[in-house]
Design a protein around this motif. Structure first.
Motif, PDB file in Angstrom:
ATOM      1  N   ARG A 155       0.818  -1.204   0.000  1.00 44.23           N
ATOM      2  CA  ARG A 155       0.000   0.000   0.000  1.00 44.23           C
ATOM      3  C   ARG A 155       0.855   1.260   0.000  1.00 44.23           C
ATOM      4  N   ASP A 156       1.892   1.279   0.824  1.00 44.38           N
ATOM      5  CA  ASP A 156       2.769   2.450   0.870  1.00 44.38           C
ATOM      6  C   ASP A 156       4.234   2.059   0.905  1.00 44.38           C
ATOM      7  N   THR A 157       4.563   0.880   0.368  1.00 46.62           N
ATOM      8  CA  THR A 157       5.945   0.411   0.330  1.00 46.62           C
ATOM      9  C   THR A 157       6.249  -0.221  -1.026  1.00 46.62           C
ATOM     10  N   VAL A 158       7.534  -0.230  -1.355  1.00 46.67           N
ATOM     11  CA  VAL A 158       8.010  -0.886  -2.568  1.00 46.67           C
ATOM     12  C   VAL A 158       9.298  -1.627  -2.228  1.00 46.67           C
TER      13      VAL A 158
ATOM     14  N   VAL B 204       9.712   3.067   1.860  1.00 46.61           N
ATOM     15  CA  VAL B 204       8.406   3.598   2.242  1.00 46.61           C
ATOM     16  C   VAL B 204       8.093   4.795   1.350  1.00 46.61           C
ATOM     17  N   ILE B 205       6.884   4.835   0.773  1.00 46.28           N
ATOM     18  CA  ILE B 205       6.437   5.972  -0.028  1.00 46.28           C
ATOM     19  C   ILE B 205       5.222   6.567   0.676  1.00 46.28           C
ATOM     20  N   PRO B 206       5.411   7.638   1.462  1.00 48.13           N
ATOM     21  CA  PRO B 206       4.288   8.226   2.203  1.00 48.13           C
ATOM     22  C   PRO B 206       3.182   8.703   1.259  1.00 48.13           C
ATOM     23  N   PRO B 207       1.930   8.722   1.733  1.00 49.18           N
ATOM     24  CA  PRO B 207       0.811   9.163   0.877  1.00 49.18           C
ATOM     25  C   PRO B 207       1.027  10.546   0.261  1.00 49.18           C
TER      26      PRO B 207
END
Length: 323
Positions: free
Chosen positions: A115-118, A132-135
């Motif tokens: 959901r918010d990670t790659v 982590v890719i924050p919203p």
């Protein structure tokens, strides 16, 4: 021509003489690199930054004009003891002009997306990263990386944290193809000298990244040159080199140049057939990945991610003539 002879003929056209001397001087009119330090923050005040570097404790003057980055515009509060920093002095004196705090970069192939990670495969030399890719950042990343799914390439500038890298901004735009299908140049084309394209940077600060060096996408995979056997050819035609070779890197945006040694195989960079638009539009292809120290020293902004570059190899073929 039989396949083996065909491959060897192509190798002769692309192979730099691995024992060749260092290339000649930097281009006329180019300025030398700026002084750059990398290390751990020990103390900071409005007038002085104290770092622990490989050379020991180092004191760097600060002024009101010093710009501090930690995920964006930052202030003195970002310089907490224990954080890592890349510090560049201005051209007019020893005072810090730019400070990048806890900056890192993740480049490679997307393995999985949550959901918010790659999860990213950064290649055989750099392992994997859980990003982590924050919203608040996701929309910005998707504008330049619309295929954020397994099998496609990703490139993000991050803030490092105890829990891993946190994406701040895309490093470049995503190529439109899958990572296992990179665009390839004509294998029979002779490399020009200089080669023009994109210079990026890799890693952040750390024991193996604090040196003035570069990762090269065409390190020879045969013999003892130090390259990756299965590295893709890439879309820029480059002569093969070995670890320890030296090239002249000329930042055509900032007009700074220096002789820089090859310290790592940059096989992942060969998969990126993209352009830099820092000052005009570069030809396609990442032709060097600089360490953070070298990139900043040659005038690059680590947060911007690239600059247009000319790389002079100064190589000759086996008969002693230019390519």
């Amino acid at each position: 021509m039989p396949p083996v002879r065909d491959r060897e003929a192509r190798r002769r056209r692309r192979r730099a003489v691995l024992e060749a001397p260092a290339p000649g001087g930097v281009p006329e009119g180019a300025r030398p690199p700026l002084r750059v330090l990398a290390g751990t923050v020990l103390d900071a005040s409005p007038h002085l930054l104290v770092l622990r570097t490989a050379a020991g404790e180092t004191r760097v003057p600060m002024t009101e004009a010093t710009r501090i980055w930690r995920g964006g515009s930052g202030g003195l509060a970002a310089l907490r003891p224990g954080r890592r920093a890349v510090v560049r002095a201005g051209g007019d004196g020893p005072a810090a002009d730019r400070v990048w705090v806890d900056i890192g970069r993740v480049t490679g192939t997307v393995l999985t997306r949550g959901r918010d990670t790659v999860e990213v495969d950064m290649g055989p030399h750099r392992g994997r990263a859980h990003v982590v890719i924050p919203p608040r950042v996701l929309g910005r990343v998707l504008v330049r990386h619309p295929r954020l799914e397994p099998g496609y390439l990703i490139d993000v500038v991050c803030v490092t944290s105890p829990d891993g890298p946190v994406a701040v901004t895309p490093g470049t735009s995503q190529p439109g193809y899958r990572a296992d299908r990179p665009a390839a140049a004509d294998p029979y084309q002779a490399p020009p000298d200089p080669v023009r394209g994109t210079a990026t940077w890799f890693g952040g600060v750390g024991a193996s990244r604090d040196v003035f060096g570069l990762a090269y996408p065409a390190v020879d995979g045969e013999g003892h040159a130090g390259g990756c056997v299965d590295a893709p050819a890439g879309c820029a035609v480059l002569p093969w080199l070995s670890l320890g070779s030296e090239v002249v890197v000329h930042n055509e945006c900032g007009e700074r140049a220096a002789v820089v040694p090859v310290v790592e195989c940059g096989c992942v960079a060969a998969r990126y057939c993209d352009r830099c638009v820092e000052c005009g539009t570069s030809p396609r292809g990442r032709i060097v990945e600089l360490t953070a120290v070298a990139f900043a020293g040659l005038g690059g902004d680590l947060a911007a991610g690239c600059f247009n570059v000319a790389v002079h190899h100064g190589v000759r073929n086996e008969e002693g003539s230019p390519w």
